[in-house]
Design an enzyme around this catalytic site. Sequence first.
Site, PDB file in Angstrom:
ATOM      1  N   ARG A 126       0.830  -1.200   0.000  1.00 35.28           N
ATOM      2  CA  ARG A 126       0.000   0.000   0.000  1.00 35.28           C
ATOM      3  C   ARG A 126       0.869   1.257   0.000  1.00 35.28           C
ATOM      4  O   ARG A 126       1.994   1.247   0.471  1.00 35.28           O
ATOM      5  CB  ARG A 126      -0.910  -0.041   1.243  1.00 35.28           C
ATOM      6  CG  ARG A 126      -1.965   1.039   1.288  1.00 35.28           C
ATOM      7  CD  ARG A 126      -2.992   0.717   2.362  1.00 35.28           C
ATOM      8  NE  ARG A 126      -3.813   1.881   2.657  1.00 35.28           N
ATOM      9  CZ  ARG A 126      -3.551   2.755   3.616  1.00 35.28           C
ATOM     10  NH1 ARG A 126      -2.480   2.577   4.374  1.00 35.28           N
ATOM     11  NH2 ARG A 126      -4.344   3.779   3.833  1.00 35.28           N
ATOM     12  N   LYS A 191       4.407  -7.816  11.564  1.00 35.52           N
ATOM     13  CA  LYS A 191       3.641  -7.940  10.329  1.00 35.52           C
ATOM     14  C   LYS A 191       3.822  -9.319   9.696  1.00 35.52           C
ATOM     15  O   LYS A 191       4.933  -9.772   9.455  1.00 35.52           O
ATOM     16  CB  LYS A 191       4.050  -6.849   9.334  1.00 35.52           C
ATOM     17  CG  LYS A 191       3.144  -6.789   8.119  1.00 35.52           C
ATOM     18  CD  LYS A 191       3.369  -5.503   7.330  1.00 35.52           C
ATOM     19  CE  LYS A 191       2.458  -5.411   6.129  1.00 35.52           C
ATOM     20  NZ  LYS A 191       2.587  -4.125   5.419  1.00 35.52           N
ATOM     21  N   ARG A 336      -0.191   4.520  13.117  1.00 35.82           N
ATOM     22  CA  ARG A 336       0.933   4.040  13.921  1.00 35.82           C
ATOM     23  C   ARG A 336       0.637   4.236  15.402  1.00 35.82           C
ATOM     24  O   ARG A 336       0.020   5.217  15.788  1.00 35.82           O
ATOM     25  CB  ARG A 336       2.225   4.795  13.567  1.00 35.82           C
ATOM     26  CG  ARG A 336       2.731   4.567  12.155  1.00 35.82           C
ATOM     27  CD  ARG A 336       3.383   3.193  12.028  1.00 35.82           C
ATOM     28  NE  ARG A 336       3.930   2.969  10.691  1.00 35.82           N
ATOM     29  CZ  ARG A 336       3.260   2.385   9.695  1.00 35.82           C
ATOM     30  NH1 ARG A 336       2.010   2.016   9.904  1.00 35.82           N
ATOM     31  NH2 ARG A 336       3.820   2.197   8.525  1.00 35.82           N
TER      32      ARG A 336
END
Length: 339
Positions: A126, A191, A336
Amino acid sequence: MDSVSDTQNKILDILKDGEFHSGETLGEQLGCSRTAIWKQLQKLEALGLVIETTKGTGYRIVGGVDLLDAEEIVRSLSTTATEHLAKIEVFQGIDSTNKYAREVAESSPASGTVVLAEQQSAGRGRRGKNWVSPFAANIYLSMVWDFEQGAQALEGLSLAIGVAVKRVLTAQGVDGVKLKWPNDIYVEQKKLGGILLEMVGDPAGQCTVILGVGLNVTMPVNSGSEIEQDWTDVTTELTRQKSAVENAGSASRNVLAAALISEILPLLSTFQSQGFAAYRDEWQAADAFYGQAAVISTPKQSIEGVVRGVDTNGALRLEVQGGKIESFIGGELSLRLVK
């Protein structure tokens, strides 16, 4: 990216078991000299494969290699997914599965097309970020699907796909999978994967969505060092959680690919009528940032607040100063945690 040659493919097929095979045997099976075999093995090493050479014994790919097989994937699909599948293509090397899927969709009817690759030279995440895509290590998957009601009917689709990916990973034995708005898959704040949606066609009517899913399965450490945040992969998580999983520590990419397609294609077929509301509760239960202080950054400003889940359209709900809830939807936004 240079494509993998037929000879290299044949060598890969022989060495994928991780066992030693002599140069003489390889030469006989492939009809070429041992010198030619050695040159082809050097090219395979350039892809990131670890090839061990032992005098008098031969060659092997350390740990073997788990190659994608379109026929095996199709055989493993659910009946419903098979009904919605137009075709599946598997590439050894490609610039980007999403880019290729988009080109296919722009040139001909392609709804239900699935594209997979062993490696990407220009994989994208992204906001234009590079997606690290080493050979035969992870899942690089794109799908094409047609919608009739334009962009508004697609609100929350990336979040719903996140729910589908979480279901697959949980079924495969990966515990603690979390979802980070709007498109990331996490375990323990690391992630594990991501989702990328692109649209072509009429934003207010007939349109086509290109859906990309990237999932770390067995990420080589040297490739993982290129990732600009903490990361994990399926194999690491299965090993870490091995007490809960039989045959822990390994994950077949063909099984994972088939499971993802089996979960996502039916979702795409019903999303226009069901919308994100059907997935909201499941998504919020897995929200990686819920109740935590975070900053959302837009191209013009950064706003700090406490994450309060998402609404029925998939918009992020952020509690800002004074207790007011502000909503943010997709686009060029970055979320974040406050450090």
